[in-house]
Design an enzyme around this catalytic site. Sequence first.
Site, PDB file in Angstrom:
ATOM      1  CE  LYS A  47      -0.484   0.160   5.035  1.00 39.05           C
ATOM      2  NZ  LYS A  47      -1.143  -0.129   6.254  1.00 39.05           N
ATOM      3  NE  ARG A 148      -7.573   0.994   9.975  1.00 38.76           N
ATOM      4  CZ  ARG A 148      -6.365   0.385   9.349  1.00 38.76           C
ATOM      5  NH1 ARG A 148      -5.325   1.571   9.863  1.00 38.76           N
ATOM      6  NH2 ARG A 148      -5.755  -0.747   9.062  1.00 38.76           N
ATOM      7  CE1 TYR A 289      11.182  31.969  -2.393  1.00 39.51           C
ATOM      8  CE2 TYR A 289      10.556  29.720  -1.774  1.00 39.51           C
ATOM      9  CZ  TYR A 289      10.656  30.914  -2.705  1.00 39.51           C
ATOM     10  OH  TYR A 289      10.641  30.422  -3.932  1.00 39.51           O
ATOM     11  CG  MET A 337       7.078  23.510  -4.408  1.00 36.62           C
ATOM     12  SD  MET A 337       5.781  24.282  -5.601  1.00 36.62           S
ATOM     13  CE  MET A 337       5.046  25.381  -4.387  1.00 36.62           C
TER      14      MET A 337
END
Length: 398
Positions: A47, A148, A289, A337
């Site tokens: 997964k 769950r 930044y 980013m």
Amino acid sequence: MDSVSLTYPKNSSWLEIDASKLRSNIEAFRSVSTQSSPSFRVGTVLKGNAYGHGLVPTLAVVHGLVDVLYVITPQDALVIRAFESTKGRPPCKILVLGATEPEEAVLLASKGVDMVVGDTGWDRMGPVLRQAGLVARVHVHIDSGLGREGFAPAHIPQALAFLKRDADVFDVVGSLSHFANTEDVTEQSYALEQLQVFERGCEVLCATLGVASLCERHFAASAASLVLPPARFDCVRIGLGLYGLWPSSETRLSAKIVLPSLPALKPVLSWRCRSQAVKWLPAGSYVGYGCTYRCDQDTRVAVLPVGYFDGYPRLLSSKAHVLVGGVRAPVLGRVMMNHIVVDVTRATKDDSPLLATLVGSDGPESLSVETLAGWAQTINYEFVTRLGAHLQRIVIET
Ligand SMILES: *Cc1c(COP(=O)(O)O)cnc(C)c1O
């Protein structure tokens, strides 16, 4: 740098997936667990894009070496079936652990994929399957205390009566549950309670179905398969451990006590990139930044084409380092980013392009997923699954 072939991406980072280590980790779990019974099976969990390692690249290595492949989404199961038919490989047993919609259930049943009955809604599936002329192989999820998915034992007779009613289209092959806190503790009292609830749930399920036993019971993920032998049942579902990572330091500590010897889990993943630029910034220059970093002397920096878009957490700003030529190169200022800027004044002799290691080893130094996850205030599970799906995964042999 020389060892990096030209097929590696130039202006993006990449992940190296070590096939030999994946195989070695499978063997480690097999040798720990086959002590239980000879018919015992080892399944692996793919997964989350194979815990960030890449579903298809990982599949290409583990397919044929394990007994079951576990995924969360029906889509991933279809990717596996497509892989098998393209490569001419025999179909592996697949179980979709997550939720399945009625239309998807028909498709999955037609592809021979097992499904989990873990919530309400399946009772209306009988006629749909009958109409399609299909039989669904299902595993019942028993909620033993995670809160769950799954059915509490007391709810089974009513909620799952349809499985007997529609026995012509439901082939109940197994039952499963999932632990809540095996990774968080070194004493397993809650897990032992969960085991009791599971055993009771299996009895109620058998009575509801009118059968003597279930052919496949599975409960243990990586941690429990190592530290809680009674949880191994017929098959284990190995996720994080497949990738050579320990679920927690508690698990490692417990494994040391429970097992005759500690399995050698080998981290499978390295993360590297080439420099986009190497240059000098004069004393007094700001970096990144917010101008949070200012060079107090002339500084040779490398601009690296990796940032939080790729999964390099912003919390690593001014905190982490990367490895360049076997030397630590600190991250200067904020993670952006698509970029970080690192100090390579001492790491290199000149301004030529360089290779940086974000995770993995380089010479005498190495950087683990755990170290980075710790700096980013998270766990190895989250760190690896957040690695960008767009990054190229390159399978290597060492
Ligand atoms: C994720 C998951 C696993 C694997 O857990 P690891 O700790 O990564 O080994 C096993 N079973 C279920 C139901 C899961 O959701």
